[in-house]
Scaffold this active site. Structure first.
Site, PDB file in Angstrom:
ATOM      1  N   LYS A 102       0.869  -1.170   0.000  1.00  0.00           N
ATOM      2  CA  LYS A 102       0.000   0.000   0.000  1.00  0.00           C
ATOM      3  C   LYS A 102       0.907   1.222   0.000  1.00  0.00           C
ATOM      4  O   LYS A 102       1.640   1.470   0.961  1.00  0.00           O
ATOM      5  CB  LYS A 102      -0.916   0.018   1.228  1.00  0.00           C
ATOM      6  CG  LYS A 102      -1.795   1.272   1.259  1.00  0.00           C
ATOM      7  CD  LYS A 102      -2.544   1.414   2.568  1.00  0.00           C
ATOM      8  CE  LYS A 102      -3.218   2.789   2.610  1.00  0.00           C
ATOM      9  NZ  LYS A 102      -3.854   3.056   3.916  1.00  0.00           N
ATOM     10  N   GLY A 163      -8.653   8.982   9.180  1.00  0.00           N
ATOM     11  CA  GLY A 163      -8.999   9.030  10.588  1.00  0.00           C
ATOM     12  C   GLY A 163     -10.109   9.987  10.952  1.00  0.00           C
ATOM     13  O   GLY A 163     -10.438  10.142  12.134  1.00  0.00           O
ATOM     14  N   ALA A 189      -9.819   5.281   3.738  1.00  0.00           N
ATOM     15  CA  ALA A 189      -9.832   6.438   4.655  1.00  0.00           C
ATOM     16  C   ALA A 189     -11.195   7.094   4.744  1.00  0.00           C
ATOM     17  O   ALA A 189     -11.892   7.268   3.748  1.00  0.00           O
ATOM     18  CB  ALA A 189      -8.788   7.480   4.276  1.00  0.00           C
ATOM     19  N   GLY A 190     -11.565   7.457   5.969  1.00  0.00           N
ATOM     20  CA  GLY A 190     -12.765   8.235   6.228  1.00  0.00           C
ATOM     21  C   GLY A 190     -13.935   7.458   6.793  1.00  0.00           C
ATOM     22  O   GLY A 190     -14.874   8.046   7.316  1.00  0.00           O
ATOM     23  N   ASN A 211      -8.900   1.495   9.244  1.00  0.00           N
ATOM     24  CA  ASN A 211      -8.162   1.190  10.468  1.00  0.00           C
ATOM     25  C   ASN A 211      -8.810   1.882  11.663  1.00  0.00           C
ATOM     26  O   ASN A 211      -9.365   1.242  12.553  1.00  0.00           O
ATOM     27  CB  ASN A 211      -6.705   1.598  10.329  1.00  0.00           C
ATOM     28  CG  ASN A 211      -5.835   1.173  11.509  1.00  0.00           C
ATOM     29  OD1 ASN A 211      -4.656   1.436  11.542  1.00  0.00           O
ATOM     30  ND2 ASN A 211      -6.387   0.497  12.516  1.00  0.00           N
ATOM     31  N   THR A 212      -8.800   3.221  11.662  1.00  0.00           N
ATOM     32  CA  THR A 212      -9.291   3.979  12.813  1.00  0.00           C
ATOM     33  C   THR A 212     -10.753   3.683  13.108  1.00  0.00           C
ATOM     34  O   THR A 212     -11.165   3.646  14.274  1.00  0.00           O
ATOM     35  CB  THR A 212      -9.102   5.487  12.578  1.00  0.00           C
ATOM     36  OG1 THR A 212      -7.736   5.744  12.240  1.00  0.00           O
ATOM     37  CG2 THR A 212      -9.462   6.280  13.814  1.00  0.00           C
TER      38      THR A 212
END
Length: 260
Positions: A102, A163, A189-190, A211-212
């Site tokens: 990635k 995040g 993301a997001g 992830n977050t």
């Protein structure tokens, strides 16, 4: 119709899960392992800078990951130049992690938006070096097309800043990207909650990486399971084909043909 035989194919490799998850920000390695299991993910990202790959006699994040079960996706998180990102990928490959990477090349520390100029430069070098490159990019159809033309195996446009948990802020540009490229489109993301993941999949993207949204939840293990279900539900809904949106009501039980 089911998602059982609906495989995600990246560079000729088949995956049953369309959810990819990260390994950072968990309260403990044990919690991370449990969340990975609940997510059903097969591809997991690992920030190379968080892994001790120079002295394997010391504890490493990789000690907690079953590499026979999961496909590692080394991540160049924290890199701000093409040279730094390329060096990080080469180091990960030399350490035996993976040649599927990635690629992140960030523009600044506040927004964590990608530096597309440096991203394209790094992608070109890595593809030439034989890496399978999955680049994190802005939601720009032109940049995504350039990445495909370079030889990237997928494109990973952001749904919102890393995040942020804002959800999918750009559904229309993501749809344009899907029309522009032929490689898999993976929203990266997001995503903040399960409905965000479902919305992304209902657009028709090939997968979602997060992830977050999982690690930062009050109960990461439960959220990982929720994301698992959401991605599967969103994909199934996309394949099923939603009804068209209308301004006025349509009766669920039509009266045409009824005998008076």
């Amino acid at each position: 119709m089911s998602t059982t035989n609906d495989k995600l194919i990246i560079a000729g490799r088949e995956f049953s899960s369309r959810l990819m998850v990260g390994t950072g920000k968990y309260a403990s390695n044990e919690q991370m392992v449990a969340a990975l299991e609940a997510s059903g993910a097969e591809i997991i990202t690992v920030a190379v800078r968080r892994v001790n790959i120079t002295d394997r006699s010391k504890e490493s994040l990789l000690d907690f990951i079953d590499t026979k079960k999961y496909t590692l996706l080394p991540n160049t998180a924290g890199c701000y130049t093409a040279d730094d990102a390329v060096r990080t990928c080469r180091l990960a490959r030399e350490a035996g992690m993976s040649d599927m990477v990635k690629l992140e090349v960030l523009g600044n520390e506040k927004t964590l938006y990608p530096d597309n100029e440096e991203l394209l430069k790094a992608a070109k070098i890595l593809v030439k070096d034989g890496f399978t490159v999955l680049p994190y990019t802005s939601d720009d159809p032109i940049v995504c097309k350039k990445l495909e033309d370079i030889g990237c195996a997928a494109v990973m446009p952001l749904g919102a800043p890393i995040g942020s948990g804002l959800g999918i802020r750009n559904p229309y540009t993501i749809r344009i990207i899907m029309e522009t490229v032929k490689v898999p489109v993976i929203v990266d993301a997001g995503v903040g909650t399960a409905s965000d993941a479902a919305i992304a999949m209902e657009l028709g993207v090939d997968g979602v990486l997060m992830n977050t949204g999982i690690a930062g939840a009050q109960n990461p293990i439960a959220m990982a399971e929720a994301m698992n279900l959401a991605v599967r539900a969103g994909r199934l809904a996309y394949r099923a084909g939603r009804i068209p949106k209308k301004l006025y009501a349509t009766a669920s039980s039509p009266i045409e043909g009824m005998i008076e």
